[in-house]
Design a protein around this motif. Structure first.
Motif, PDB file in Angstrom:
ATOM      1  N   ALA A 101      59.839  69.906 -11.719  1.00 33.07           N
ATOM      2  CA  ALA A 101      60.549  69.014 -10.805  1.00 33.07           C
ATOM      3  C   ALA A 101      60.396  67.546 -11.176  1.00 33.07           C
ATOM      4  O   ALA A 101      61.106  66.697 -10.639  1.00 33.07           O
ATOM      5  CB  ALA A 101      60.047  69.239  -9.377  1.00 33.07           C
ATOM      6  N   GLY A 102      59.490  67.231 -12.115  1.00 36.26           N
ATOM      7  CA  GLY A 102      59.194  65.830 -12.416  1.00 36.26           C
ATOM      8  C   GLY A 102      58.161  65.304 -11.427  1.00 36.26           C
ATOM      9  O   GLY A 102      58.243  65.580 -10.230  1.00 36.26           O
ATOM     10  N   TRP A 103      57.168  64.562 -11.939  1.00 38.05           N
ATOM     11  CA  TRP A 103      56.074  64.183 -11.041  1.00 38.05           C
ATOM     12  C   TRP A 103      55.631  62.732 -11.165  1.00 38.05           C
ATOM     13  O   TRP A 103      55.028  62.183 -10.240  1.00 38.05           O
ATOM     14  CB  TRP A 103      54.856  65.079 -11.293  1.00 38.05           C
ATOM     15  CG  TRP A 103      54.224  64.871 -12.645  1.00 38.05           C
ATOM     16  CD1 TRP A 103      54.542  65.520 -13.798  1.00 38.05           C
ATOM     17  CD2 TRP A 103      53.191  63.944 -12.988  1.00 38.05           C
ATOM     18  NE1 TRP A 103      53.770  65.067 -14.829  1.00 38.05           N
ATOM     19  CE2 TRP A 103      52.930  64.091 -14.367  1.00 38.05           C
ATOM     20  CE3 TRP A 103      52.453  62.999 -12.265  1.00 38.05           C
ATOM     21  CZ2 TRP A 103      51.969  63.343 -15.041  1.00 38.05           C
ATOM     22  CZ3 TRP A 103      51.499  62.246 -12.931  1.00 38.05           C
ATOM     23  CH2 TRP A 103      51.261  62.426 -14.303  1.00 38.05           C
ATOM     24  N   ALA A 114      66.173  57.693  -9.238  1.00 40.66           N
ATOM     25  CA  ALA A 114      65.669  58.018  -7.909  1.00 40.66           C
ATOM     26  C   ALA A 114      64.571  59.074  -8.003  1.00 40.66           C
ATOM     27  O   ALA A 114      64.661  60.004  -8.813  1.00 40.66           O
ATOM     28  CB  ALA A 114      66.809  58.528  -7.035  1.00 40.66           C
ATOM     29  N   PHE A 115      63.539  58.917  -7.176  1.00 45.15           N
ATOM     30  CA  PHE A 115      62.421  59.856  -7.148  1.00 45.15           C
ATOM     31  C   PHE A 115      62.388  60.499  -5.767  1.00 45.15           C
ATOM     32  O   PHE A 115      61.722  60.023  -4.851  1.00 45.15           O
ATOM     33  CB  PHE A 115      61.118  59.102  -7.432  1.00 45.15           C
ATOM     34  CG  PHE A 115      59.905  59.992  -7.602  1.00 45.15           C
ATOM     35  CD1 PHE A 115      59.836  60.904  -8.636  1.00 45.15           C
ATOM     36  CD2 PHE A 115      58.830  59.885  -6.727  1.00 45.15           C
ATOM     37  CE1 PHE A 115      58.716  61.706  -8.805  1.00 45.15           C
ATOM     38  CE2 PHE A 115      57.698  60.677  -6.885  1.00 45.15           C
ATOM     39  CZ  PHE A 115      57.641  61.595  -7.924  1.00 45.15           C
ATOM     40  N   PRO A 116      63.135  61.600  -5.591  1.00 43.82           N
ATOM     41  CA  PRO A 116      63.216  62.223  -4.272  1.00 43.82           C
ATOM     42  C   PRO A 116      61.855  62.749  -3.824  1.00 43.82           C
ATOM     43  O   PRO A 116      60.951  62.964  -4.644  1.00 43.82           O
ATOM     44  CB  PRO A 116      64.206  63.379  -4.490  1.00 43.82           C
ATOM     45  CG  PRO A 116      64.935  63.049  -5.743  1.00 43.82           C
ATOM     46  CD  PRO A 116      63.963  62.284  -6.588  1.00 43.82           C
ATOM     47  N   PRO A 117      61.702  63.011  -2.539  1.00 42.80           N
ATOM     48  CA  PRO A 117      60.452  63.621  -2.058  1.00 42.80           C
ATOM     49  C   PRO A 117      60.274  65.002  -2.652  1.00 42.80           C
ATOM     50  O   PRO A 117      61.236  65.622  -3.141  1.00 42.80           O
ATOM     51  CB  PRO A 117      60.636  63.663  -0.543  1.00 42.80           C
ATOM     52  CG  PRO A 117      62.101  63.541  -0.321  1.00 42.80           C
ATOM     53  CD  PRO A 117      62.640  62.727  -1.440  1.00 42.80           C
ATOM     54  N   PRO A 118      59.038  65.523  -2.643  1.00 45.06           N
ATOM     55  CA  PRO A 118      58.760  66.783  -3.338  1.00 45.06           C
ATOM     56  C   PRO A 118      59.685  67.935  -2.962  1.00 45.06           C
ATOM     57  O   PRO A 118      60.163  68.652  -3.837  1.00 45.06           O
ATOM     58  CB  PRO A 118      57.305  67.079  -2.950  1.00 45.06           C
ATOM     59  CG  PRO A 118      56.705  65.745  -2.680  1.00 45.06           C
ATOM     60  CD  PRO A 118      57.798  64.923  -2.073  1.00 45.06           C
ATOM     61  N   GLY A 195      52.767  62.179  -7.197  1.00 45.04           N
ATOM     62  CA  GLY A 195      53.264  61.302  -8.247  1.00 45.04           C
ATOM     63  C   GLY A 195      52.213  60.637  -9.098  1.00 45.04           C
ATOM     64  O   GLY A 195      52.539  59.789  -9.927  1.00 45.04           O
ATOM     65  N   VAL A 196      50.930  60.996  -8.924  1.00 47.10           N
ATOM     66  CA  VAL A 196      49.872  60.399  -9.730  1.00 47.10           C
ATOM     67  C   VAL A 196      48.888  61.490 -10.132  1.00 47.10           C
ATOM     68  O   VAL A 196      48.781  62.526  -9.485  1.00 47.10           O
ATOM     69  CB  VAL A 196      49.103  59.283  -8.976  1.00 47.10           C
ATOM     70  CG1 VAL A 196      50.029  58.137  -8.635  1.00 47.10           C
ATOM     71  CG2 VAL A 196      48.435  59.831  -7.723  1.00 47.10           C
ATOM     72  N   ARG A 197      48.170  61.236 -11.223  1.00 43.08           N
ATOM     73  CA  ARG A 197      47.065  62.101 -11.619  1.00 43.08           C
ATOM     74  C   ARG A 197      45.819  61.222 -11.584  1.00 43.08           C
ATOM     75  O   ARG A 197      45.631  60.359 -12.425  1.00 43.08           O
ATOM     76  CB  ARG A 197      47.279  62.662 -13.019  1.00 43.08           C
ATOM     77  CG  ARG A 197      46.158  63.582 -13.460  1.00 43.08           C
ATOM     78  CD  ARG A 197      46.380  64.037 -14.899  1.00 43.08           C
ATOM     79  NE  ARG A 197      47.551  64.894 -14.984  1.00 43.08           N
ATOM     80  CZ  ARG A 197      48.336  64.974 -16.046  1.00 43.08           C
ATOM     81  NH1 ARG A 197      48.113  64.226 -17.099  1.00 43.08           N
ATOM     82  NH2 ARG A 197      49.376  65.787 -16.057  1.00 43.08           N
ATOM     83  N   ALA A 198      44.979  61.429 -10.602  1.00 50.94           N
ATOM     84  CA  ALA A 198      43.856  60.508 -10.404  1.00 50.94           C
ATOM     85  C   ALA A 198      42.556  61.264 -10.224  1.00 50.94           C
ATOM     86  O   ALA A 198      42.534  62.400  -9.759  1.00 50.94           O
ATOM     87  CB  ALA A 198      44.110  59.624  -9.176  1.00 50.94           C
ATOM     88  N   ARG A 199      41.454  60.612 -10.572  1.00 52.87           N
ATOM     89  CA  ARG A 199      40.124  61.184 -10.444  1.00 52.87           C
ATOM     90  C   ARG A 199      39.737  61.285  -8.969  1.00 52.87           C
ATOM     91  O   ARG A 199      40.008  60.411  -8.168  1.00 52.87           O
ATOM     92  CB  ARG A 199      39.137  60.274 -11.170  1.00 52.87           C
ATOM     93  CG  ARG A 199      37.681  60.694 -11.058  1.00 52.87           C
ATOM     94  CD  ARG A 199      36.784  59.618 -11.631  1.00 52.87           C
ATOM     95  NE  ARG A 199      35.392  60.022 -11.634  1.00 52.87           N
ATOM     96  CZ  ARG A 199      34.594  59.978 -10.574  1.00 52.87           C
ATOM     97  NH1 ARG A 199      35.059  59.581  -9.423  1.00 52.87           N
ATOM     98  NH2 ARG A 199      33.324  60.360 -10.672  1.00 52.87           N
TER      99      ARG A 199
END
Length: 313
Positions: A101-103, A114-118, A195-199
């Motif tokens: 879906a793109g993240w 545009a970045f639609p909601p999940p 939308g992020v990859r975080a620790r």
């Protein structure tokens, strides 16, 4: 359910390749026993996946090429279907289509997309997969959905080797249910819906063995009778294969924000000597049904002995 034989994919990260360097890498991946060379789909620091797949296949003889994974929002599925059919034709059918879906919210902003909601992204993904399947089937195809509409379209070129397998990857319930219903391969990932990859966030909480068991219960329920047909894949974020793993594991766990115990049992991390990693993968297959293991290119050399021992077994 009979265990599938292991196969391994290598996802290329980084850029800076010229033609000779890219062809040499593809040949090394093939010689090391990997099944597939995979390209990510981001707007930064990576080769564009479609032309890079063709070049890699042209340099090899048996290596499959694929995407891990295409961001659906970047392309209309009818346009993508033609690109993929062309790749399949030019690689003698050695194509595997990974799509999600793109993240990554930041790159959507950078490109003005545009970045639609999940939930909306997953809805669009499900329709896009239906369109791809229809168009790659080789017959005239029409589709009327909420997000896409296709009218009597015939996709070219025709596929003499049959339609490529489709992998749908993700970490949330909705996208995994989509994969269970529509894909050939279910790609288990962490949950990147924010939308992020975080620790130290829910992202890493979704990488644990318990979270994986929950994901597979969603897949099994949504797949129903087709569950035995599905290939289960894991994306390994870090593979540290070799000596001094007892020193590396706690440091790596701290870096990603997990406990050492959770990291050791997670299907998204491989840490240990060759024999230990072999045992871990066999345990993952027995516990979760995972038989397709995708690692990043930094692990090409260190994973080669593991691939030699397990590929096809």
């Amino acid at each position: 359910m009979t265990a599938r034989p292991f196969r391994f994919g290598l996802e290329m990260v980084g850029s800076g390749f010229d033609r000779a360097g890219w062809r040499d890498l593809a040949r090394e991946v093939e010689a090391s026993g990997f099944s597939t060379l995979l390209l990510p789909d981001h707007a930064y620091d990576f080769l564009a996946p479609v032309p890079a797949m063709v070049a890699a296949a042209d340099a090899t003889t048996t290596l499959r090429v694929g995407t891990s994974v295409l961001a659906n929002e970047f392309r209309h599925p009818a346009v993508l279907a033609r690109d993929l059919a062309t790749v399949a034709a030019l690689t003698d059918g050695r194509l595997e289509v990974g799509i999600g879906a793109g993240w990554h919210a930041g790159e959507f902003d950078q490109m003005g997309i545009a970045f639609p909601p999940p939930g909306r992204r997953v809805e669009r993904l499900a329709e896009a997969v239906a369109v791809l399947r229809g168009l790659l089937g080789g017959e005239e195809f029409s589709y009327s959905g909420r997000h896409y509409s296709i009218s009597k379209l015939v996709n070219y070129p025709r596929l003499s080797h049959g339609a490529p397998p489709i992998l749908v990857g993700g970490g949330g319930r909705r996208v995994l249910e989509c994969a269970a219903r529509q894909a050939d391969i279910v790609g288990l990932n962490t949950n990147l819906a924010n939308g992020v990859r975080a620790r130290g966030t829910a992202v890493m909480n979704s990488a644990t063995a318990a979270a994986t068991a929950q994901k597979l219960s969603w897949v099994r329920e949504a797949a129903g009778d087709r569950f035995p047909e599905l290939e289960i894949c894991t994306r390994v974020y870090r593979a540290r294969v070799g000596p001094r793993h007892q020193d590396i594991a706690p440091t790596l766990a701290d870096q990603v924000g997990m406990s050492a115990q959770d990291l050791a049992s997670s299907p998204h991390f491989l840490v240990g000597e060759v024999a230990e990693v072999v045992d871990d993968l066999q345990r993952m297959r027995a516990e979760f049904g995972i038989s397709y293991v995708v690692v990043t290119s930094e692990a090409l050399k260190s994973m080669a002995p593991v691939v030699t021992k397990l590929a096809g077994c």
